[in-house]
Structures are given as C-alpha cells and as structure tokens.
Design an enzyme around this catalytic site. Structure first.
Site, PDB file in Angstrom:
ATOM      1  CG  HIS A  13      27.681  50.251   1.088  1.00  0.00           C
ATOM      2  ND1 HIS A  13      26.750  50.611   0.229  1.00  0.00           N
ATOM      3  CD2 HIS A  13      28.670  51.007   0.840  1.00  0.00           C
ATOM      4  CE1 HIS A  13      27.113  51.572  -0.427  1.00  0.00           C
ATOM      5  NE2 HIS A  13      28.342  51.974  -0.274  1.00  0.00           N
ATOM      6  N   GLY A  14      25.704  47.371   1.034  1.00  0.00           N
ATOM      7  CA  GLY A  14      24.481  46.772   0.324  1.00  0.00           C
ATOM      8  C   GLY A  14      24.264  47.240  -0.938  1.00  0.00           C
TER       9      GLY A  14
END
Length: 126
Positions: A13-14
């Site tokens: 994810h980010g």
C-alpha cells in the site's frame, strides 16, 4: 538478504511504496501469502502499487521460503510482506535468518476473537 519482514494485512500500500521502500533501501518486495499467490487480480493490483525500479514477487509461504533460502536472494535487499503473524512465524521457522520484524496493520483479518493483552483496571482491580 531480507532487510525487513513486515506483517501487514494490506500487504503493499502507499506507506510501503513511498516510505518503507525508501527508508529500508530495497531492491524488491516479496509478498508471501498462500491466497494472494493464487489470485491473479490481486497480484496485478499489488504490482501497480509498487514503485518503479522495485521488483515485486508474489509467492505462497512455501514458495517464498524456497526463494528466500536461495543463495541468489542474499545479493538483493528485500522486504518481505506477510498478511498475518501466523504467516510470519511459519515463514521465519522455514528460513531462520530474519533480523528485523515489523508489525504493521493487523487484526481485521483475524476471524477468531481477539485477545486483550492489557486488561483495563477499574477501582484498583485488574
């Protein structure tokens, strides 16, 4: 060489893409999860989240253990991501050379009741 083993139910994810990949200075990410390894759609989505220049490999727990014990893996700086603490323990038992473990976002994927490790004390009773 494994730079870090991270337990995070979100996998890539980010925060992984933008913060961890730079802070740990990795060449590749190994996602070790039995379900994800067989899900082509999820693998495609994970690949889109990985920054340019970092290789992503998605394997089952057994497949990741085989990959990570290959001498060629020692030449790369790798981050290993697993979805659960149980997966982390299983993988660690198979490869035995993990120096740093980070526990990230875990808990929502657990189907059994969660245990309270810090009981709340009321009126001097615990």
């Amino acid at each position: 060489m494994i730079q870090v083993l991270r337990v995070d139910e979100r996998l890539v994810h980010g925060q992984i893409a933008m913060v961890w990949s730079r802070a740990v200075d990795i060449d590749g990410i190994v996602v070790a999860n039995d379900i994800t390894a067989t899900d082509e759609t999820q693998k495609m989505v994970l690949k889109m989240a990985v920054p340019t220049g970092i290789k992503l490999i998605v394997k089952s727990i057994d497949g990741a253990a085989k990959l990570l014990t290959d001498p060629r893996a020692d030449k790369m700086k790798l981050m290993v991501l697993v979805r659960t603490v149980a997966d982390a323990v299983r993988l660690a038992e198979m490869i035995g050379k993990i120096n740093y473990v980070n526990i990230g976002n875990v808990g929502k994927a657990v189907s059994r009741p969660k245990e309270d490790f810090n009981p709340i004390c009321h009126a001097n009773r615990c």
